[in-house]
Design a protein around this motif. Structure first.
Motif, PDB file in Angstrom:
ATOM      1  N   PRO A   1       0.806  -1.224   0.000  1.00  0.00           N
ATOM      2  CA  PRO A   1       0.000   0.000   0.000  1.00  0.00           C
ATOM      3  C   PRO A   1       0.844   1.282   0.000  1.00  0.00           C
ATOM      4  CG  PRO A   1       0.137  -0.878   2.211  1.00  0.00           C
ATOM      5  CD  PRO A   1       0.873  -1.852   1.332  1.00  0.00           C
ATOM      6  N   ASP A   2       0.212   2.353  -0.441  1.00  0.00           N
ATOM      7  CA  ASP A   2       0.745   3.717  -0.270  1.00  0.00           C
ATOM      8  C   ASP A   2       2.194   3.849  -0.716  1.00  0.00           C
ATOM      9  OD1 ASP A   2      -1.713   4.451   0.883  1.00  0.00           O
ATOM     10  OD2 ASP A   2      -1.051   3.696   2.834  1.00  0.00           O
ATOM     11  N   ILE A   3       2.446   3.543  -1.966  1.00  0.00           N
ATOM     12  CA  ILE A   3       3.800   3.719  -2.508  1.00  0.00           C
ATOM     13  C   ILE A   3       3.985   5.193  -2.844  1.00  0.00           C
ATOM     14  CG2 ILE A   3       5.418   3.053  -4.313  1.00  0.00           C
ATOM     15  CD1 ILE A   3       3.783   0.490  -4.682  1.00  0.00           C
ATOM     16  N   SER A   4       4.888   5.831  -2.157  1.00  0.00           N
ATOM     17  CA  SER A   4       5.109   7.267  -2.372  1.00  0.00           C
ATOM     18  C   SER A   4       6.040   7.484  -3.560  1.00  0.00           C
ATOM     19  CB  SER A   4       5.712   7.904  -1.125  1.00  0.00           C
ATOM     20  OG  SER A   4       7.031   7.459  -0.936  1.00  0.00           O
ATOM     21  N   PRO A   5       5.971   8.636  -4.212  1.00  0.00           N
ATOM     22  CA  PRO A   5       6.861   8.917  -5.348  1.00  0.00           C
ATOM     23  C   PRO A   5       8.338   8.819  -4.974  1.00  0.00           C
ATOM     24  CG  PRO A   5       5.078  10.524  -5.258  1.00  0.00           C
ATOM     25  CD  PRO A   5       4.991   9.723  -3.990  1.00  0.00           C
ATOM     26  N   ASP A   6       8.663   9.114  -3.701  1.00  0.00           N
ATOM     27  CA  ASP A   6      10.066   9.055  -3.273  1.00  0.00           C
ATOM     28  C   ASP A   6      10.605   7.631  -3.262  1.00  0.00           C
ATOM     29  OD1 ASP A   6       9.980  11.754  -2.929  1.00  0.00           O
ATOM     30  OD2 ASP A   6       9.605  11.673  -0.761  1.00  0.00           O
ATOM     31  N   GLU A   7       9.716   6.638  -3.174  1.00  0.00           N
ATOM     32  CA  GLU A   7      10.149   5.244  -3.146  1.00  0.00           C
ATOM     33  C   GLU A   7      10.486   4.716  -4.538  1.00  0.00           C
ATOM     34  OE1 GLU A   7       8.140   2.433  -0.199  1.00  0.00           O
ATOM     35  OE2 GLU A   7       6.580   3.966  -0.507  1.00  0.00           O
TER      36      GLU A   7
ATOM     37  N   PRO B   1       2.942   5.920 -15.919  1.00  0.00           N
ATOM     38  CA  PRO B   1       2.864   6.384 -14.529  1.00  0.00           C
ATOM     39  C   PRO B   1       3.605   5.464 -13.566  1.00  0.00           C
ATOM     40  CG  PRO B   1       0.805   5.354 -15.182  1.00  0.00           C
ATOM     41  CD  PRO B   1       1.639   5.439 -16.420  1.00  0.00           C
ATOM     42  N   LYS B   2       3.900   5.986 -12.384  1.00  0.00           N
ATOM     43  CA  LYS B   2       4.554   5.193 -11.346  1.00  0.00           C
ATOM     44  C   LYS B   2       3.502   4.420 -10.548  1.00  0.00           C
ATOM     45  CE  LYS B   2       8.503   8.323 -10.691  1.00  0.00           C
ATOM     46  NZ  LYS B   2       9.308   9.107  -9.705  1.00  0.00           N
ATOM     47  N   PRO B   3       3.876   3.248 -10.011  1.00  0.00           N
ATOM     48  CA  PRO B   3       2.922   2.492  -9.183  1.00  0.00           C
ATOM     49  C   PRO B   3       2.659   3.228  -7.875  1.00  0.00           C
ATOM     50  CG  PRO B   3       5.096   1.485  -9.064  1.00  0.00           C
ATOM     51  CD  PRO B   3       5.187   2.566 -10.105  1.00  0.00           C
ATOM     52  N   THR B   4       1.423   3.128  -7.409  1.00  0.00           N
ATOM     53  CA  THR B   4       1.050   3.797  -6.158  1.00  0.00           C
ATOM     54  C   THR B   4       0.536   2.831  -5.093  1.00  0.00           C
ATOM     55  OG1 THR B   4      -1.112   4.283  -7.140  1.00  0.00           O
ATOM     56  CG2 THR B   4       0.542   6.017  -7.225  1.00  0.00           C
ATOM     57  N   ALA B   5       0.072   1.630  -5.492  1.00  0.00           N
ATOM     58  CA  ALA B   5      -0.411   0.665  -4.496  1.00  0.00           C
ATOM     59  C   ALA B   5      -0.733  -0.663  -5.157  1.00  0.00           C
ATOM     60  CB  ALA B   5      -1.657   1.189  -3.780  1.00  0.00           C
ATOM     61  N   ALA B   6      -0.644  -1.729  -4.347  1.00  0.00           N
ATOM     62  CA  ALA B   6      -1.147  -3.052  -4.725  1.00  0.00           C
ATOM     63  C   ALA B   6      -1.928  -3.557  -3.523  1.00  0.00           C
ATOM     64  CB  ALA B   6      -0.009  -3.996  -5.078  1.00  0.00           C
ATOM     65  N   VAL B   7      -3.209  -3.867  -3.712  1.00  0.00           N
ATOM     66  CA  VAL B   7      -4.094  -4.202  -2.599  1.00  0.00           C
ATOM     67  C   VAL B   7      -4.680  -5.596  -2.807  1.00  0.00           C
ATOM     68  CG1 VAL B   7      -6.155  -3.535  -1.310  1.00  0.00           C
ATOM     69  CG2 VAL B   7      -4.662  -1.766  -2.288  1.00  0.00           C
TER      70      VAL B   7
ATOM     71  N   TYR C   1      -2.566  -0.383  -8.696  1.00  0.00           N
ATOM     72  CA  TYR C   1      -2.818   1.025  -9.017  1.00  0.00           C
ATOM     73  C   TYR C   1      -1.509   1.682  -9.472  1.00  0.00           C
ATOM     74  CZ  TYR C   1      -7.152   0.296  -6.368  1.00  0.00           C
ATOM     75  OH  TYR C   1      -8.353  -0.177  -5.912  1.00  0.00           O
ATOM     76  N   TRP C   2      -1.587   2.364 -10.602  1.00  0.00           N
ATOM     77  CA  TRP C   2      -0.442   3.130 -11.115  1.00  0.00           C
ATOM     78  C   TRP C   2      -0.950   4.552 -11.332  1.00  0.00           C
ATOM     79  CZ3 TRP C   2       4.303   0.679 -13.080  1.00  0.00           C
ATOM     80  CH2 TRP C   2       4.364  -0.685 -12.758  1.00  0.00           C
ATOM     81  N   SER C   3      -0.507   5.469 -10.495  1.00  0.00           N
ATOM     82  CA  SER C   3      -1.026   6.834 -10.408  1.00  0.00           C
ATOM     83  C   SER C   3      -2.462   6.763  -9.906  1.00  0.00           C
ATOM     84  CB  SER C   3      -0.945   7.573 -11.752  1.00  0.00           C
ATOM     85  OG  SER C   3      -1.980   7.177 -12.624  1.00  0.00           O
ATOM     86  N   ASP C   4      -3.166   7.882  -9.932  1.00  0.00           N
ATOM     87  CA  ASP C   4      -4.547   7.915  -9.451  1.00  0.00           C
ATOM     88  C   ASP C   4      -5.547   7.468 -10.512  1.00  0.00           C
ATOM     89  OD1 ASP C   4      -3.674   8.928  -7.010  1.00  0.00           O
ATOM     90  OD2 ASP C   4      -3.799  11.011  -7.716  1.00  0.00           O
TER      91      ASP C   4
ATOM     92  N   VAL D   1      11.261  -1.633 -10.757  1.00  0.00           N
ATOM     93  CA  VAL D   1      10.604  -0.710  -9.829  1.00  0.00           C
ATOM     94  C   VAL D   1       9.959  -1.478  -8.681  1.00  0.00           C
ATOM     95  CG1 VAL D   1       8.616   0.834  -9.591  1.00  0.00           C
ATOM     96  CG2 VAL D   1      10.237   1.191 -11.443  1.00  0.00           C
ATOM     97  N   ILE D   2       9.144  -2.484  -9.000  1.00  0.00           N
ATOM     98  CA  ILE D   2       8.427  -3.248  -7.977  1.00  0.00           C
ATOM     99  C   ILE D   2       9.388  -4.005  -7.067  1.00  0.00           C
ATOM    100  CG2 ILE D   2       6.773  -5.118  -7.611  1.00  0.00           C
ATOM    101  CD1 ILE D   2       5.554  -2.505  -8.636  1.00  0.00           C
ATOM    102  N   LEU D   3      10.374  -4.660  -7.657  1.00  0.00           N
ATOM    103  CA  LEU D   3      11.308  -5.455  -6.863  1.00  0.00           C
ATOM    104  C   LEU D   3      12.079  -4.594  -5.864  1.00  0.00           C
ATOM    105  CD1 LEU D   3      12.700  -7.877  -9.606  1.00  0.00           C
ATOM    106  CD2 LEU D   3      11.144  -8.458  -7.730  1.00  0.00           C
ATOM    107  N   HIS D   4      12.461  -3.403  -6.273  1.00  0.00           N
ATOM    108  CA  HIS D   4      13.223  -2.545  -5.363  1.00  0.00           C
ATOM    109  C   HIS D   4      12.340  -1.971  -4.250  1.00  0.00           C
ATOM    110  CE1 HIS D   4      16.544  -2.719  -8.270  1.00  0.00           C
ATOM    111  NE2 HIS D   4      17.303  -2.305  -7.267  1.00  0.00           N
TER     112      HIS D   4
END
Length: 319
Positions: free
Chosen positions: A170-176, A188-194, A207-210, A302-305
């Protein structure tokens, strides 16, 4: 005065050629399948031939200047197709190398023809040969391919700990998420996986961006070892315009089929492997395979890191 006259003699045909090439591209896209190396080389070869045919004869007397003219007109035409909305940035990036090689090929063909015979009525039939070649090549069936793309990372935590982190992110911030080449192209960058449990089984919402939301319907679940899923892209999963028309997910040329996480214990650590299976119907062979790997290597990395950073931080706090 002579300099201004010379400049106008170059700019006038340049503007006309750019508009003409963009218009010809729009017309050909409506008549011929624009995906495939036959088109990506054939159309630029035709355009290169035409560009060299109409170059200002008294201003570009050297070979180097002629090549610069040729590539400049084609690059401006590519820019025009992007600005006009005829093509998207991802499509242009993928097609740029074949376009430039095809353009040079067309220019060379024109120079060879020009040496063989001065412009005459037969030029029209010669210029029409690339159009015929494109049309004939387009009816040749291309075998579709399914690519398996895998990337791995070593995480300093046991598989059971990593596994729990994978289910929901959850809640993947842009800084991550470090900005990658695919992000510069508009992905877009990923923002969450629920993770969600239901009567029909488990589903992971990605979710990738809003604005981007697709599903990973779980097909295999082996605690601390493996999670597998089929991708689902429901209607409206992405806003209009975020996908390029020729690389639409679920379209005739490109699809994302399924994915898998595999966890292996390595001396108290976990080797986490993320694999995706993608479909390619373009018939572009190794060139298409390169771009599939380009995009999915980026996605996976991206996801792995993110998983590695979060898991190691949580594990160090527990230890």
């Amino acid at each position: 005065m002579d300099m201004l006259s010379n400049l106008l003699r170059i700019l006038a045909p340049a503007i006309a050629l750019v508009v003409g090439v963009v218009g010809l591209a729009a017309l050909s896209v409506s008549m011929v399948d624009p995906v495939g190396l036959e088109y990506l080389f054939g159309f630029p070869a035709l355009a290169g031939f035409i560009i060299m045919w109409f170059r200002p004869k008294n201003s570009l007397k050297t070979f180097g200047k002629s090549v610069a003219w040729l590539l400049s007109i084609m690059l401006l035409s590519v820019l025009g197709s992007w600005v006009s909305g005829l093509e998207g940035l991802i499509c242009i990036t993928i097609a740029l190398i074949p376009i430039l090689f095809g353009t040079l090929l067309g220019g060379v063909l024109y120079l060879c023809y020009d040496r063989w015979e001065k412009l005459s009525k037969s030029t029209l039939s010669v210029a029409s040969l690339p159009i015929l070649a494109i049309a004939l090549a387009d009816v040749i069936p291309a075998n579709p391919e399914v690519y398996q793309i895998s990337n791995s990372i070593l995480i300093d935590a046991p598989p059971a700990v990593v596994f729990q982190m994978l289910k929901s992110i959850p809640d993947i911030s842009p800084d991550e998420v470090e900005t990658r080449p695919t992000h510069l192209l508009g992905v877009p960058k990923p923002t969450a996986a629920v993770w969600e449990e239901g009567e029909a089984g488990a589903v992971r919402h990605s979710y990738w961006s809003d604005e981007v939301h697709f599903l990973e319907r779980i097909t295999a679940y082996d605690p601390a070892r493996r999670i597998a899923w089929d991708f689902e892209f429901p209607e409206g999963w992405a806003p209009e315009g975020i996908e390029d028309q020729h690389v639409k997910v679920g379209g005739p040329y490109f699809d994302v089929l399924r994915g898998e996480y595999l966890l292996e214990e390595k001396d108290g650590k976990t080797q986490l492997t993320l694999t995706s299976w993608t479909y390619d119907g373009s018939g572009m062979g190794v060139y298409a395979e390169f771009w599939h790997n380009f995009f999915f290597d980026d996605f996976h990395d991206v996801i792995l890191h993110v998983v590695k950073a979060r898991t190691e931080r949580a594990w160090s706090e527990q230890s």
